[in-house]
Design an enzyme around this catalytic site. Structure first.
Site, short mmCIF file in Angstrom:
data_model
loop_
_atom_site.label_atom_id
_atom_site.label_comp_id
_atom_site.label_asym_id
_atom_site.label_seq_id
_atom_site.Cartn_x
_atom_site.Cartn_y
_atom_site.Cartn_z
CG ASP A 56 -2.26 0.62 1.00
OD1 ASP A 56 -2.35 1.46 0.09
OD2 ASP A 56 -3.20 0.28 1.73
CG ASP A 97 -9.35 2.21 -0.29
OD1 ASP A 97 -8.81 1.16 -0.68
OD2 ASP A 97 -8.82 3.01 0.50
#
Ligand code: GLA
Length: 711
Positions: free
Chosen positions: A450, A514
């Site tokens: 990430d 997301d």
């Protein structure tokens, strides 16, 4: 590979219906054609030379491969820089042209006065994707401060409509279109990462081009740092697409003998709309030796299931519950390392936290492995929380502009985190060692890598370092892949803020967004997949009530949406009803049965007449089968919805078309489905592509999946 044949003064690269014709006759190499195949043999360009209007240069202006003022270019220059203000305008002339293989060409342009040499490389891949990059070398004795080096490609005057993408967190890859007029349409990304709003491509096409119609020219920049893409039309009518890295002041200063290479620009031309653009990208990507070849495993990611609530019993239960459904890869998301009980601390301290994992991760990993699943782990290696052991021990490892201020050397905080200066070899080595140790000490098959903040003031020793930081991250990933060749890596960046072919050269999929809201995902995935094939685009079934938007969708819509990607789940399936679990297990069976096709075939998106509907499919390369989805984004204005055309099938073959999964109970209110849907139908590919099949009036935010197989 066949050797190239070229006419004097011309280089002609040809592949899969695309031609690039480069005229080098007078030492000013220029692309005279990038578009449809011109056929073999000489191309007579004499009739293309312009006259000279009033109030204009006395010689014909040339848009060289590196557009330059010295040849009359008044648009954005292909190269900018200077030696303390001197050598500000190079006059680059061809000194050498080297043909490579079937379709490769390097043009060397030099300017002895400015003491610069530029190599312009073109490689037209078999599928028609053009790879272009340029390298500048300082051949002088003084430093050369580079401000810009870009890849510029001309498009013809009939390309009058522009397309690019934008977006934000949880709503990435939103298309925007405009009429191309005189001026420069610039899409700049200064996020220090690719960015949620990154355009993915800058494209121009004939008016009204769609997914299946029109001519389109599109360029993507394979780079994860700052970047700029533009469509520019000059007063003389010349129109170009240009892409390149955006350099900060003083960021690239070439010492004598040093070079700078642009990221690779990937350019596709299609005479069959945007689907033709995707074809070329997919073919090239799928031919890479690094492209995943194993079936893309069904994932369960723990994030929306448990967030930071890490506890062995819960996660073991979740793993068992996932395995029962047919999940093949279990990914433990954020929350497992030192001090990471919420999102304000711990980044940098890549040690399993004994407070929540007293026996380490092994008991969970063993259980996951025993259930036949791979184990994956979340990391965010480029970042550091000020509240971490690492930041306290090494405040000098924080990247920044070299100020002293409230954030130390760092810049404005974002998610309470700063960026590690990976240009610093000690910081780089610490992170490499920690990742290497984690992968060595634990049975980990997958990393979710990430990167959760914009990095607007990256600096190393007080000088701008976005370029060097991006290169350092690439080096880190490359080194870890060499040491752990069997570990797959996902590129996540607060969802889809790092989706580009630079990062995908060293990772195996992207996390597109997301948001797991299926409605949002329809648009995000459709446009991410303009360039990135579905097997590399993570798509998860989230909970019924979306955590990111608050919308509620039934499972059928969520599953059909995730089907057209690398399928996964991000939901606490322990709490799902028996009916939902049975439906999810059936969707997983369907995915496993069709993933071979979904991850290798041709993506077609239907140019559907009803704006409330979105439809797409994947057709097997040999035309033997297909899977299509029909999706209602909103309520239709029509009582009887327009038929669904199924393009891309072999017109001469006959196909059986039927529902792939049962219709959701909530999909219709008081409407009788078209009779053919009961038992399916058989029709020719021509009929299905031209007339299509009748569709029921679906309620908004529902979907139907159809399977198509040749008789
Ligand atoms: C980012 C990612 C999410 C999740 C969280 C964890 O927001 O995009 O998928 O991993 O971080 O903190």
């Amino acid at each position: 590979m066949a050797d190239q044949h070229h006419e004097p003064g011309q280089y002609h690269l040809r592949a899969a219906g695309t031609s690039i014709l480069i005229d080098v006759a007078d030492g000013d190499p220029r692309i005279v054609h990038w578009g449809s195949d011109l056929g073999a043999g000489p191309v007579d360009t004499a009739a293309l030379v312009n006259g000279i209007p009033n109030s204009m240069f006395d010689e014909t202006v040339v848009a060289s491969v590196i557009p330059q003022a010295a040849r009359g270019w008044r648009g954005t220059p292909g190269l900018r820089g200077s030696r303390d203000g001197r050598a500000f305008s190079a006059r680059l002339v061809l000194t050498e042209a080297t043909a490579r293989g079937a379709n490769g060409l390097t043009l060397r342009l030099t300017d002895p006065d400015a003491a610069l040499s530029v190599d312009v490389d073109y490689e037209l891949a078999d599928g028609g994707l053009l790879l272009a990059r340029s390298t500048v070398t300082n051949t002088g004795t003084q430093p050369y401060a580079l401000e810009r080096l870009s890849v510029t490609l001309p498009v013809p005057a009939r390309a009058q409509e522009g397309l690019d993408l934008t977006g934000r967190w949880a709503k990435e890859k939103q298309p925007q279109r405009h009429t191309i007029q005189q001026g420069t349409w610039t899409r700049a990304g200064r996020h220090g990462r690719t960015g949620h709003d990154s355009t993915l491509v800058i494209a121009a096409g004939t008016p009204g081009f769609g997914f299946g119609v029109g001519e389109v020219w599109a360029v993507h920049l394979g780079w994860s740092g700052n970047h700029e893409s533009l469509i520019e039309q000059l007063p003389d009518g010349e129109t170009v697409l240009a892409v390149g890295e955006l350099l900060e002041s003083g960021e690239i200063v070439l010492q004598p003998g040093e070079t700078y290479e642009t990221p690779t620009a990937y350019a596709a031309y299609s005479d069959a709309g945007l689907d033709g653009i995707s074809d070329r990208f997919y073919r090239w990507m799928r031919a890479r030796t690094s492209h995943p070849t194993t079936a893309r495993p069904v994932v369960l990611n723990t994030w929306e299931a448990v967030y930071f609530r890490h506890d062995l019993d819960t996660l073991v239960e979740l793993a068992d519950s996932a395995a029962e459904l047919g999940v093949e890869r279990f990914v433990l998301d954020d929350g497992w390392f030192l001090g990471r009980r919420k999102d304000d601390a711990g980044l940098g301290d890549w040690f399993v936290d004994p407070e929540v994992w007293p026996q380490g991760l092994t008991p969970l990993i063993d259980r996951v492995r025993a259930a036949g699943m791979q184990f994956g782990l979340w990391v965010e290696p480029e970042m550091v929380n000020p509240d971490s052991r690492l930041a306290r021990e090494h405040p000098e490892w924080i990247s920044g502009p070299g100020r002293s201020g409230p954030n130390g050397n760092g810049s404005m905080p974002w998610r309470r985190q700063q960026v590690l200066d990976l240009v610093n070899p000690d910081a780089w080595k610490y992170i490499y060692d920690r990742m290497h140790a984690l992968l060595t000490e634990n049975d980990i098959s997958y990393l979710k890598w990430d990167q959760n903040r914009d990095q607007v003031e990256l600096g190393h020793n007080g000088a701008a370092s976005t370029h060097a930081q991006t290169a350092a991250v690439y080096r880190l990933l490359d080194a870890l892949r060499v040491a752990h060749p069997d570990v797959e890596i996902e590129s996540c960046s607060s969802g889809g803020a790092r989706v580009d072919l630079g990062i995908l050269a060293r990772t195996d999929r992207v996390w597109a967004s997301d948001t797991n809201d299926a409605l949002e995902r329809q648009t995000i995935q459709r446009w991410t997949q303009l360039v990135v094939p579905p097997e590399l685009v993570g798509a998860h079934v989230g909970p019924g009530h979306s955590h990111s938007t608050g919308r509620t969708h039934d499972l059928s819509f969520r599953a059909i949406t995730a089907l057209f990607g690398h399928f996964g789940i991000e939901w606490d399936v322990r709490g799902a009803t028996d009916a939902d679990r049975a439906e999810l297990a059936a969707a997983i069976v369907f995915y496993k049965e069709h993933r071979g096709l979904l991850h290798s075939g041709r993506m077609v998106r239907v140019d559907h007449p009803d704006a409330a509907v979105q439809a797409h499919g994947v057709v097997a390369d040999d035309g033997s089968a297909a899977v299509f989805a029909y999706v209602t984004l909103a309520g239709s204005r029509f009582e009887l919805p327009a038929r669904l055309r199924l393009p891309g099938l072999d017109p001469a073959r006959r196909y059986r078309v039927q529902l792939g999964m049962p219709l959701a109970a909530s999909a219709m209110t008081g409407h009788v489905v078209p009779p053919w849907l009961q038992n399916g139908t058989v029709a020719s590919g021509r009929m299905l592509g031209e007339l299509g099949v009748a569709m029921p009036l679906l309620n908004p935010e529902h979907a139907i999946v159809l399977t198509v197989s040749a008789e």
